[in-house]
Write a protein that holds these residues in place. Sequence first.
Motif, PDB file in Angstrom:
ATOM      1  N   ASN A 139       0.891  -1.495  -0.210  1.00  0.00           N
ATOM      2  CA  ASN A 139      -0.011  -0.143  -0.166  1.00  0.00           C
ATOM      3  C   ASN A 139       0.619   0.990   0.151  1.00  0.00           C
ATOM      4  O   ASN A 139       0.405   2.278  -0.469  1.00  0.00           O
ATOM      5  N   LEU A 140       2.325   1.188  -0.004  1.00  0.00           N
ATOM      6  CA  LEU A 140       3.231   2.279  -0.225  1.00  0.00           C
ATOM      7  C   LEU A 140       4.032   2.648  -0.910  1.00  0.00           C
ATOM      8  O   LEU A 140       4.291   3.630  -0.921  1.00  0.00           O
ATOM      9  N   ILE A 141       3.410   1.656  -2.006  1.00  0.00           N
ATOM     10  CA  ILE A 141       3.872   1.642  -3.119  1.00  0.00           C
ATOM     11  C   ILE A 141       3.474   2.505  -4.110  1.00  0.00           C
ATOM     12  O   ILE A 141       2.196   3.072  -3.924  1.00  0.00           O
ATOM     13  N   GLY A 142       4.667   3.772  -4.355  1.00  0.00           N
ATOM     14  CA  GLY A 142       4.344   5.083  -5.002  1.00  0.00           C
ATOM     15  C   GLY A 142       4.493   6.710  -4.125  1.00  0.00           C
ATOM     16  O   GLY A 142       4.263   7.307  -4.718  1.00  0.00           O
ATOM     17  N   ARG A 143       4.524   5.811  -2.868  1.00  0.00           N
ATOM     18  CA  ARG A 143       4.333   7.228  -2.113  1.00  0.00           C
ATOM     19  C   ARG A 143       6.111   6.546  -1.088  1.00  0.00           C
ATOM     20  O   ARG A 143       5.900   7.650  -0.190  1.00  0.00           O
ATOM     21  N   GLU A 180       8.498   8.268  -1.898  1.00  0.00           N
ATOM     22  CA  GLU A 180       9.070   9.980  -1.113  1.00  0.00           C
ATOM     23  C   GLU A 180       8.177  10.543  -0.331  1.00  0.00           C
ATOM     24  O   GLU A 180       9.134  11.234   0.534  1.00  0.00           O
ATOM     25  N   THR A 181       6.846  10.935   0.078  1.00  0.00           N
ATOM     26  CA  THR A 181       6.631  11.617   1.148  1.00  0.00           C
ATOM     27  C   THR A 181       5.797  10.851   2.571  1.00  0.00           C
ATOM     28  O   THR A 181       5.981  11.165   2.931  1.00  0.00           O
ATOM     29  N   TYR A 182       6.414   9.293   2.622  1.00  0.00           N
ATOM     30  CA  TYR A 182       6.307   8.622   3.300  1.00  0.00           C
ATOM     31  C   TYR A 182       7.330   8.208   4.791  1.00  0.00           C
ATOM     32  O   TYR A 182       8.189   8.847   4.144  1.00  0.00           O
ATOM     33  N   CYS A 183       6.469   9.287   5.646  1.00  0.00           N
ATOM     34  CA  CYS A 183       7.988   9.556   7.058  1.00  0.00           C
ATOM     35  C   CYS A 183       7.830   8.632   7.697  1.00  0.00           C
ATOM     36  O   CYS A 183       6.816   7.962   8.593  1.00  0.00           O
ATOM     37  N   PRO A 184       8.322   8.954   8.700  1.00  0.00           N
ATOM     38  CA  PRO A 184       8.653   7.588   9.951  1.00  0.00           C
ATOM     39  C   PRO A 184       6.799   8.311  10.817  1.00  0.00           C
ATOM     40  O   PRO A 184       6.310   6.955  11.592  1.00  0.00           O
ATOM     41  N   GLU A 185       6.657   9.118  11.118  1.00  0.00           N
ATOM     42  CA  GLU A 185       5.353  10.032  11.383  1.00  0.00           C
ATOM     43  C   GLU A 185       4.261   8.892  11.531  1.00  0.00           C
ATOM     44  O   GLU A 185       3.109   8.686  12.076  1.00  0.00           O
ATOM     45  N   ASP A 186       3.940   8.269   9.582  1.00  0.00           N
ATOM     46  CA  ASP A 186       2.895   8.050   9.088  1.00  0.00           C
ATOM     47  C   ASP A 186       2.877   6.676   9.657  1.00  0.00           C
ATOM     48  O   ASP A 186       2.263   5.841   9.946  1.00  0.00           O
ATOM     49  N   LEU A 235       3.961   5.614  12.508  1.00  0.00           N
ATOM     50  CA  LEU A 235       3.798   5.337  13.782  1.00  0.00           C
ATOM     51  C   LEU A 235       1.887   5.241  13.760  1.00  0.00           C
ATOM     52  O   LEU A 235       1.051   4.427  14.674  1.00  0.00           O
ATOM     53  N   GLY A 236       1.628   5.858  12.518  1.00  0.00           N
ATOM     54  CA  GLY A 236       0.156   5.851  12.552  1.00  0.00           C
ATOM     55  C   GLY A 236      -0.346   4.427  12.613  1.00  0.00           C
ATOM     56  O   GLY A 236      -1.522   4.182  12.608  1.00  0.00           O
ATOM     57  N   ILE A 237      -0.113   4.222  11.287  1.00  0.00           N
ATOM     58  CA  ILE A 237      -0.068   2.556  10.826  1.00  0.00           C
ATOM     59  C   ILE A 237      -0.125   1.769  11.523  1.00  0.00           C
ATOM     60  O   ILE A 237      -1.377   1.557  12.597  1.00  0.00           O
ATOM     61  N   LEU A 238       1.106   1.946  12.589  1.00  0.00           N
ATOM     62  CA  LEU A 238       0.770   0.646  13.700  1.00  0.00           C
ATOM     63  C   LEU A 238      -0.288   0.812  14.974  1.00  0.00           C
ATOM     64  O   LEU A 238      -0.682  -0.034  15.302  1.00  0.00           O
ATOM     65  N   LYS A 239      -0.520   2.101  15.098  1.00  0.00           N
ATOM     66  CA  LYS A 239      -1.491   2.551  15.876  1.00  0.00           C
ATOM     67  C   LYS A 239      -3.240   1.970  15.580  1.00  0.00           C
ATOM     68  O   LYS A 239      -3.790   1.150  16.640  1.00  0.00           O
ATOM     69  N   LEU A 240      -3.080   1.609  13.908  1.00  0.00           N
ATOM     70  CA  LEU A 240      -3.986   1.330  13.635  1.00  0.00           C
ATOM     71  C   LEU A 240      -4.546  -0.094  13.875  1.00  0.00           C
ATOM     72  O   LEU A 240      -5.109  -0.557  14.345  1.00  0.00           O
ATOM     73  N   VAL A 259       4.817  -7.990  13.943  1.00  0.00           N
ATOM     74  CA  VAL A 259       5.406  -6.852  12.923  1.00  0.00           C
ATOM     75  C   VAL A 259       6.708  -7.128  12.268  1.00  0.00           C
ATOM     76  O   VAL A 259       7.885  -7.355  13.315  1.00  0.00           O
ATOM     77  N   ASP A 260       6.936  -7.536  11.178  1.00  0.00           N
ATOM     78  CA  ASP A 260       8.135  -8.733  10.974  1.00  0.00           C
ATOM     79  C   ASP A 260       8.569  -7.906   9.961  1.00  0.00           C
ATOM     80  O   ASP A 260       7.050  -7.239   8.949  1.00  0.00           O
ATOM     81  N   GLU A 261       9.584  -8.101   8.941  1.00  0.00           N
ATOM     82  CA  GLU A 261      10.012  -7.712   8.080  1.00  0.00           C
ATOM     83  C   GLU A 261      10.049  -5.919   7.967  1.00  0.00           C
ATOM     84  O   GLU A 261       9.527  -6.470   6.761  1.00  0.00           O
ATOM     85  N   ILE A 262      10.620  -5.448   8.203  1.00  0.00           N
ATOM     86  CA  ILE A 262      10.203  -3.882   8.695  1.00  0.00           C
ATOM     87  C   ILE A 262      11.407  -3.621   7.764  1.00  0.00           C
ATOM     88  O   ILE A 262      11.598  -2.291   7.382  1.00  0.00           O
ATOM     89  N   GLU A 263      12.181  -4.104   7.301  1.00  0.00           N
ATOM     90  CA  GLU A 263      13.838  -3.322   6.539  1.00  0.00           C
ATOM     91  C   GLU A 263      13.254  -2.612   5.136  1.00  0.00           C
ATOM     92  O   GLU A 263      13.806  -1.324   4.675  1.00  0.00           O
ATOM     93  N   PRO A 264      12.165  -3.299   3.993  1.00  0.00           N
ATOM     94  CA  PRO A 264      12.338  -2.177   3.402  1.00  0.00           C
ATOM     95  C   PRO A 264      11.501  -1.123   3.413  1.00  0.00           C
ATOM     96  O   PRO A 264      11.712  -0.140   2.944  1.00  0.00           O
TER      97      PRO A 264
END
Length: 160
Positions: free
Chosen positions: A64-68, A70-76, A78-83, A95-100
């Motif tokens: 779902n982040l492909i194409g974003r 350039e603008t996806y940041c660490p704060e984003d 954290l929001g997904i993690l809360k969801l 949550v595994d495999e976070i390297e990409p």
Amino acid sequence: MKFDTLLDSLEKQVRLVCSQQARYRVLWVVGKPRSGKTSLCRALCNRTGWKYINFTLDPDFLENLIGREETYCPEDSLGILKLVCNDTAAEFVVVDEIEPLLGWWTPQQQEVFFRQVGRATDLRTGVVLVTRKHAKLELGKILSGMSQNHIFEMPEEILL
């Protein structure tokens, strides 16, 4: 170290660090590539019924982040993690495999991610994040001031 002993040890540390009473409900599982992190975390989730997410392969995450990039940041993130935490009945989320995800960011942005997520205080469930990005000592420096109990390092040799 025997796999079952390590599994028991990880479960105990998750329950200690990520309990509802904990201020910071995040545990980092760190280790070298192919050290058994994924096998251990999957086995733990199978045993306990906790939610397991492979950030790279599960279609609701990295895809779902492909194409974003350039603008996806660490704060984003954290929001997904809360969801994710709010959208599960599981006691804990792994949550595994976070390297990409980390690969999109500069080293400074990665440190922001580790600090923000590591110190998140309003997570509804406990969270276990699995990474090979840093060893325990390096991550401990990034998360300075936090208890080393928030980092579980894979031993060099595991007996499967």
